[in-house]
Structure formats: C-alpha cells, structure tokens
Design a protein around this motif. Structure first.
Motif, PDB file in Angstrom:
ATOM      1  N   LYS A  17      50.239  46.599  26.607  1.00 32.92           N
ATOM      2  CA  LYS A  17      49.823  45.229  26.328  1.00 32.92           C
ATOM      3  C   LYS A  17      51.046  44.327  26.334  1.00 32.92           C
ATOM      4  N   THR A  18      50.941  43.189  27.051  1.00 34.33           N
ATOM      5  CA  THR A  18      51.979  42.167  27.060  1.00 34.33           C
ATOM      6  C   THR A  18      51.332  40.884  26.573  1.00 34.33           C
ATOM      7  N   THR A  19      51.965  40.240  25.601  1.00 39.42           N
ATOM      8  CA  THR A  19      51.405  39.016  25.029  1.00 39.42           C
ATOM      9  C   THR A  19      52.406  37.880  25.162  1.00 39.42           C
ATOM     10  N   ASP A  20      51.894  36.710  25.527  1.00 36.07           N
ATOM     11  CA  ASP A  20      52.689  35.496  25.657  1.00 36.07           C
ATOM     12  C   ASP A  20      51.810  34.360  25.137  1.00 36.07           C
ATOM     13  N   GLY A  21      51.888  34.072  23.855  1.00 32.29           N
ATOM     14  CA  GLY A  21      50.982  33.105  23.241  1.00 32.29           C
ATOM     15  C   GLY A  21      49.574  33.664  23.236  1.00 32.29           C
ATOM     16  N   SER A  22      48.610  32.881  23.707  1.00 31.18           N
ATOM     17  CA  SER A  22      47.229  33.379  23.759  1.00 31.18           C
ATOM     18  C   SER A  22      46.951  34.178  25.030  1.00 31.18           C
ATOM     19  N   PHE A  23      47.950  34.214  25.932  1.00 26.40           N
ATOM     20  CA  PHE A  23      47.837  34.985  27.182  1.00 26.40           C
ATOM     21  C   PHE A  23      48.206  36.436  26.916  1.00 26.40           C
ATOM     22  N   GLU A  24      47.326  37.337  27.338  1.00 27.91           N
ATOM     23  CA  GLU A  24      47.583  38.765  27.170  1.00 27.91           C
ATOM     24  C   GLU A  24      47.267  39.483  28.468  1.00 27.91           C
ATOM     25  N   VAL A  25      48.084  40.473  28.793  1.00 28.30           N
ATOM     26  CA  VAL A  25      47.844  41.315  29.965  1.00 28.30           C
ATOM     27  C   VAL A  25      47.730  42.742  29.490  1.00 28.30           C
ATOM     28  N   ILE A  26      46.645  43.381  29.863  1.00 33.51           N
ATOM     29  CA  ILE A  26      46.464  44.808  29.632  1.00 33.51           C
ATOM     30  C   ILE A  26      46.794  45.499  30.945  1.00 33.51           C
ATOM     31  N   THR A  27      47.665  46.487  30.893  1.00 31.10           N
ATOM     32  CA  THR A  27      48.003  47.289  32.060  1.00 31.10           C
ATOM     33  C   THR A  27      47.559  48.713  31.793  1.00 31.10           C
ATOM     34  N   ALA A  28      46.768  49.248  32.681  1.00 30.10           N
ATOM     35  CA  ALA A  28      46.269  50.622  32.548  1.00 30.10           C
ATOM     36  C   ALA A  28      46.389  51.305  33.903  1.00 30.10           C
ATOM     37  N   GLY A  29      45.937  52.531  33.942  1.00 30.18           N
ATOM     38  CA  GLY A  29      45.972  53.272  35.197  1.00 30.18           C
ATOM     39  C   GLY A  29      46.919  54.443  35.082  1.00 30.18           C
ATOM     40  N   PRO A  30      47.228  55.055  36.187  1.00 33.12           N
ATOM     41  CA  PRO A  30      46.909  54.645  37.548  1.00 33.12           C
ATOM     42  C   PRO A  30      45.449  54.936  37.907  1.00 33.12           C
ATOM     43  N   ALA A  31      45.007  54.231  38.944  1.00 36.28           N
ATOM     44  CA  ALA A  31      43.653  54.414  39.461  1.00 36.28           C
ATOM     45  C   ALA A  31      43.732  54.566  40.975  1.00 36.28           C
ATOM     46  N   SER A  32      42.882  55.338  41.525  1.00 35.83           N
ATOM     47  CA  SER A  32      42.743  55.617  42.955  1.00 35.83           C
ATOM     48  C   SER A  32      43.830  56.572  43.421  1.00 35.83           C
ATOM     49  N   ARG A  33      43.651  57.056  44.606  1.00 34.93           N
ATOM     50  CA  ARG A  33      44.634  57.998  45.165  1.00 34.93           C
ATOM     51  C   ARG A  33      45.953  57.310  45.498  1.00 34.93           C
ATOM     52  N   PHE A  34      45.969  55.969  45.412  1.00 34.89           N
ATOM     53  CA  PHE A  34      47.193  55.212  45.669  1.00 34.89           C
ATOM     54  C   PHE A  34      47.928  54.865  44.371  1.00 34.89           C
ATOM     55  N   ASP A  35      47.422  55.346  43.243  1.00 40.67           N
ATOM     56  CA  ASP A  35      48.043  55.091  41.939  1.00 40.67           C
ATOM     57  C   ASP A  35      48.182  53.603  41.627  1.00 40.67           C
ATOM     58  N   ASN A  36      47.124  52.837  41.885  1.00 42.84           N
ATOM     59  CA  ASN A  36      47.130  51.409  41.578  1.00 42.84           C
ATOM     60  C   ASN A  36      47.157  51.183  40.075  1.00 42.84           C
ATOM     61  N   ASN A  37      47.819  50.100  39.683  1.00 42.05           N
ATOM     62  CA  ASN A  37      47.726  49.650  38.302  1.00 42.05           C
ATOM     63  C   ASN A  37      46.405  48.934  38.112  1.00 42.05           C
ATOM     64  N   ILE A  38      45.936  48.930  36.880  1.00 36.17           N
ATOM     65  CA  ILE A  38      44.772  48.135  36.481  1.00 36.17           C
ATOM     66  C   ILE A  38      45.318  47.016  35.604  1.00 36.17           C
ATOM     67  N   TYR A  39      45.024  45.775  35.973  1.00 33.27           N
ATOM     68  CA  TYR A  39      45.444  44.637  35.171  1.00 33.27           C
ATOM     69  C   TYR A  39      44.214  43.870  34.704  1.00 33.27           C
ATOM     70  N   ILE A  40      44.220  43.532  33.421  1.00 35.80           N
ATOM     71  CA  ILE A  40      43.202  42.653  32.860  1.00 35.80           C
ATOM     72  C   ILE A  40      43.951  41.526  32.160  1.00 35.80           C
ATOM     73  N   VAL A  41      43.674  40.288  32.550  1.00 35.03           N
ATOM     74  CA  VAL A  41      44.274  39.134  31.888  1.00 35.03           C
ATOM     75  C   VAL A  41      43.253  38.591  30.900  1.00 35.03           C
ATOM     76  N   ILE A  42      43.747  38.224  29.722  1.00 42.69           N
ATOM     77  CA  ILE A  42      42.856  37.833  28.634  1.00 42.69           C
ATOM     78  C   ILE A  42      43.362  36.553  27.983  1.00 42.69           C
ATOM     79  N   ASP A  43      42.440  35.636  27.729  1.00 42.31           N
ATOM     80  CA  ASP A  43      42.720  34.467  26.901  1.00 42.31           C
ATOM     81  C   ASP A  43      42.294  34.851  25.485  1.00 42.31           C
ATOM     82  N   ARG A  44      43.238  35.217  24.654  1.00 43.34           N
ATOM     83  CA  ARG A  44      42.925  35.676  23.296  1.00 43.34           C
ATOM     84  C   ARG A  44      42.406  34.560  22.415  1.00 43.34           C
ATOM     85  N   ALA A  45      42.549  33.304  22.850  1.00 45.01           N
ATOM     86  CA  ALA A  45      42.011  32.191  22.071  1.00 45.01           C
ATOM     87  C   ALA A  45      40.486  32.225  22.035  1.00 45.01           C
TER      88      ALA A  45
END
Length: 165
Positions: A3-31
């Motif tokens: 989890k990366t937080t910058d004010g009300s902006f948050e990024v969740i990074t998960a994974g890897p996913a797929s045979r290419f080892d992609n990252n999963i990103y979810i951007v969130i407005d915590r407000a």
C-alpha cells in the motif's frame, strides 16, 4: 499486497498475475472509497481478491494499452464490479464495444475526487496511455526500469521515445 498512500490517494499493488507476472494496481480515493483498476491482467480472481482485501468495489478500469496481458481480465472485472473501461481512442486489440469511454491526450478521468490526467504515449501500441495523478504515473509497458518497453518496428520505437520525452 503493498500500500502506498499520498493524502487521500492510495495505491494497492498486488500480484503477480498472469504468465507475464503483471502487477495488479488499484487506485483508491480514501476520502470516499471510490476506486479503479489500472489494467486488467489475466487471473482476474487475483484482482478481485485484492479489491476485496482493500475493502473497495472499483467502478473503472484505466487501461494503459491493449495487449492481452493487460486486457484478459476486463470482462470478468466488468461482470463482478460493473467497471467502465477507459482506453486510448487509438487503441487496438480490444473487442468492438469493449471501451466504455475513449480517452485522448489531455483529457481527465475522475476516480472519486481524484483527477487523473491522460497522456497519449503511442509507440508500444498506437493507443498507449499514461494516467497521472500528482507525482504518480501509471505507464503500462511504455517504460520499464532501464528504458522503453518493447516496440515492433524502429519507427514505433522512435515514436515511443518521443512520447516518453
């Protein structure tokens, strides 16, 4: 998950996913809890699990480009969360009607109160797109550590470098 937080902006990074080892990103407005996926890699169950663990129901997918390793989960995420797909207007590799909102250079996409600036960065694909919020940029495969992402021709590489610059 990370989890990366910058004010009300948050990024969740998960994974890897797929045979290419992609990252999963979810951007969130915590407000207000609004959220979006950045891309939709294969193994959508991992994307769903990450969203559930973060306690959000993403309403959008901000697509960086149309290659299969970034698009394979689109329909599953649309079915599960009702996500709208935002993709570059020039993007290829998507099924007819799959894009809900085409984006172009300079347009904006809102995720809650967060406003992402859209940059068109063709070269990796014709519709490669970067989404920028503050000091955070989601570039897909346009840029890797050490240089630009793969391009199919010398002309596309030149275009990609010009886009990055």
């Amino acid at each position: 998950m990370e989890k990366t937080t910058d004010g009300s902006f948050e990024v969740i990074t998960a994974g890897p996913a797929s045979r290419f080892d992609n990252n999963i990103y979810i951007v969130i407005d915590r407000a207000n809890g609004e959220a979006a996926f950045i891309d939709a890699p294969d193994e959508p169950e991992k994307c769903i699990a990450a969203a559930e663990a973060a306690g959000v129901n993403p309403s959008a997918i901000l697509l960086t480009h149309g290659h299969m390793d970034h698009t394979a989960g689109i329909e599953a995420l649309k079915a599960r969360f009702g996500c709208k797909l935002y993709a570059g207007a020039s993007e290829t590799g998507l099924a007819d009607g799959q894009t809900d909102q085409a984006v172009t250079n300079g347009s904006e996409v809102a995720v809650g109160t967060l406003t992402f600036r859209v940059l068109s960065v063709p070269g990796h694909t014709p519709g490669s797109t970067t989404y920028v919020y503050g000091k955070h940029a989601f570039v897909g495969d346009t840029l890797f550590p050490g240089g630009p992402g793969h391009s199919r021709t010398p002309e596309a590489l030149k275009q990609e470098i010009e886009s990055i610059t």
